[in-house]
Write a protein that holds these residues in place. Structure first.
Motif: not given
Ligand code: ADP
Length: 681
Positions: A156, A158, A170, A200-202, A235
């Motif tokens: 992800l 952001k 994503v 970030e790890k999704y 989200h």
């Protein structure tokens, strides 16, 4: 404690803060934009001051104008609500300089959490668990690509400065990464003026669980338990509840401790929320901290029995926290839904316009409604289109879900499309009742939650017809009471005819389809026949219609209740938790058939788009006189009887309210009448 508080916000949160302040004996000062002159928060406050034009940047975001009002009114403190200036460190600082208390954390704490990337670095130092990822300052695309590979896909992206779900992307596979990165940066730049991103790890099926924290200036900091806000659309939170379903006591305690550690790390004060993603494995990770009151704070209030705005005011006034950690306990279960003016059938497009009718469930210890609007108010294009928050409470979750379903069924909005039925579909979903929550719940159950766009059930059509007929009869009786000869058969609304069979036809537009009902007047009842319904679908209908639209119907002996709200030709039927909109066709022409002495008024608010005859023209009954456009449809006003058009009261292009007289009309052989038509309100 302060004696005067300025509320630098609008809508439900402004009203909610005003109510608490009033309970504490604090005088309240509202500010308002030009669009909000008649808003509820202005009415509720003790004093109110204009601060500029409708766009937020010219009013609710203008710190200087707000501080000026603080000075003029003598307010000692400013509550920023949420949104607008609530997380603006510069404004908090300007308040301090002006000697006004900002009801929120100190500027340094707002700054510390203002950037997701910087906040993560600091949280790592405090030992707060983070999602595997990269939040470094080296933003070279190659560095980011390498970092992505190390973390592992899906990833992800952001924005560092993100908020409100904006600009997140994503990325499923390495090949897509460079393009997605470039796009995410452009978006971040245009939305936040900062193109830095973090990776970030999704997580595949996380739950969004956040902890309410509170700190005072005497060194106390507590956690008021958690809220589960996993039901999200793009989200953004749609349904929130407390406590998080199925969370074990050990994880709850641990989350609270971590949240308090996060707040302590930045020397926090006031109300804040530490947001985590909770993995099915039970691991949880910090995502961000919101340094203000949250929209969903109400569910925490319901399960702790505390008023968080009161806590905020006490802390801001320098008092210690009202309760310590060990004094706090969870009671029962609370759920909040956000009722929005938006159209689920049209990709949730925000709606703006007049709320013709607004009805909420009765409030008590089980049901709370936080709103900033009333029937007749306008939802403006300039602000968030939230109409209300419905909050329910009961001893356990299953009972709270039942309360929610009932509360939604009793929520009635006419005039604008809302997400009510969508919320009801969530509340009625077996997966929701089972507490099987994660942030992709809506995405996964999309098919089940889609708005039903079918035709109205036959029963709904019958209820609408009955309401129209009862309304007509009531009007006819009222006219008769005013007329010289109250017993004249012309004044009867029961279809009495001299030489005619008492039959009639009602036509409704149901979406794109026309539906007809043949009716036969009987004494005290109507025989209704749905021409496109089931064969032989006849029913004897009778009932009573109250002023507020409540309909008590007897359909062939079956007793039913419904609410039918009417705005001109548009009827909204609320029945058994659903709502259906129908438009009575040709209301003017239809109405005049039964109501001699009808007048020609606008059946609904709209615009005149054509005048079809010259004043002075002799016309036949039914001849079109004028065309209005309303509700995206054209409506033709027709001559109620043979006669002469004396004059038109409005010209082409004029906007008219419903009930406004449009035409002066002289029926042959009678004095001129200012015309309408019994159908309009
Ligand atoms: P914003 O500040 O823009 O609201 P957040 O970081 O608070 O962004 O995240 C909002 C939502 O996005 C979360 O509640 C969650 O649904 C989703 N989300 C955020 N980070 C992740 C992640 N690493 N994996 C899966 N979903 C995520």
């Amino acid at each position: 404690m302060f004696s005067k508080l300025l509320i630098a916000n609008r809508g439900e949160i402004a009203c909610r803060v005003i109510r608490t302040a009033r309970r504490l004996g604090i005088r309240t000062v509202a500010v308002y934009s030009e669009a909000d002159r008649d808003a509820l928060h202005v009415e509720l406050a003790d004093e109110a001051y204009p601060i500029g034009p409708a766009p937020a940047r010219d009013s609710y975001l203008k710190g200087v104008a707000i501080l000026d009002v603080a000075e003029r009114s003598g307010a000692e403190a400013i509550h920023p609500g949420y949104g607008f200036l609530s997380e603006n460190a510069q404004f908090a600082q300007a308040c301090a300089r002006a000697g006004v208390v900002f009801v929120g954390p100190p500027p340094h704490a707002i700054r510390a959490m203002g950037s997701k990337g910087d906040a993560k670095a600091m949280m790592a130092e405090a030992g707060v668990p983070l999602i595997p990822g990269y939040h470094g300052f080296d933003q070279h695309p190659e560095v980011l690509r390498q970092a992505a590979r190390t973390i592992g896909f899906p990833i992800l992206i952001k924005p560092f400065a993100g908020g409100g779900g904006k600009g997140m992307r994503v990325v499923e596979a390495p090949e897509a990464f460079p393009d997605q990165l470039a796009a995410a940066r452009r978006e971040a730049m245009s939305a936040f003026g900062d193109d830095r991103v973090l990776l970030e790890k999704y997580l595949a099926r996380p739950r969004h669980v956040e902890v309410q924290v509170f700190a005072d200036r005497h060194g106390a900091c507590v956690a008021l338990f958690e809220r589960d806000c996993s039901i999200q659309r793009r989200h953004q939170k749609v349904v929130e509840e407390a406590p998080a379903p199925g969370l074990d006591a050990a994880t709850r305690r641990r989350m609270g401790e971590v949240a308090v550690a996060a707040a302590r790390k930045i020397d926090y004060r006031g109300a804040g929320t530490v947001e985590f993603l909770l993995d099915p494995s039970g691991a949880f990770y910090f995502i961000e901290m919101n340094t203000r009151l949250q929209v969903e704070h109400a569910v925490t209030e319901m399960v702790t029995g505390q008023d968080l705005v009161e806590w905020q005011l006490r802390v801001a006034a320098g008092e210690p926290l009202p309760l310590g950690q060990d004094d706090l306990a969870l009671h029962g279960h609370a759920i909040e839904v956000r009722l929005y003016a938006e159209d689920p059938a049209n990709d949730f497009l925000p709606q703006a316009g007049r709320l013709g009718h607004l009805g909420f469930p009765a409030t008590d210890c089980h049901v709370r409604v936080d709103t900033g609007v009333r029937s007749g108010d306008t939802v403006s294009i300039h602000y968030d289109p939230m109409i209300a928050k419905l909050i329910v409470w009961d001893h356990d979750r299953a009972a709270a879900v039942r309360r929610l379903r009932a509360a939604l069924a009793e929520t009635r909005v006419v005039g604008l499309a809302t997400n009510r039925d969508f919320l009801a579909a969530i509340a009625n979903h077996p997966g929701y009742l089972a507490g099987d929550l994660d942030t992709r719940f809506i995405e996964r159950h999309h098919g089940d939650l889609r708005p039903q766009q079918g035709l109205a059930a036959d029963r709904v059509l019958v209820l609408a017809s009955l309401a129209v007929l009862l309304d007509r009869a009531a009007r006819a009786r009222a006219e008769a009471a005013l007329s010289a000869d109250p017993w004249s058969p012309w004044a009867r609304g029961d279809g009495w005819r001299l030489n005619d069979e008492a039959h009639d036809l009602l036509t409704f537009r149901d979406g794109a389809v026309e539906r007809q009902i043949r009716l036969t007047y009987r004494r005290g009842s109507y025989l209704l026949n749905l021409l496109d319904g089931a064969p032989g679908g006849e029913v004897v209908a009778r009932g009573e219609l109250l002023e507020d639209g409540s309909l008590e119907a007897d359909l062939g002996g079956v007793r039913l209740t419904a609410v039918v709200i009417r705005a001109g030709a548009e009827l909204t039927v609320f029945h058994q938790g659903g709502s259906h909109r129908l438009v009575l066709q040709e209301p003017l022409a239809a109405a005049t058939q039964d109501l001699p002495g009808g007048r020609l008024t606008a059946p609904m608010p709209g615009r005149i788009i054509a005048i079809l005859v010259e004043p002075g023209t002799k016309v036949d009954k039914g001849q079109p006189l004028l065309v209005m456009e309303a509700m995206k449809m054209e409506h033709t006003l027709k001559a109620p009887a043979p006669g002469t058009v004396v004059s038109f009261h409005h010209g082409v292009g004029d906007q008219v309210e419903d009930g406004v007289e449009l035409v002066e009309f002289a029926v042959d052989g009678e004095a001129p009448l200012l015309g309408a038509i019994g159908e309009s309100h």
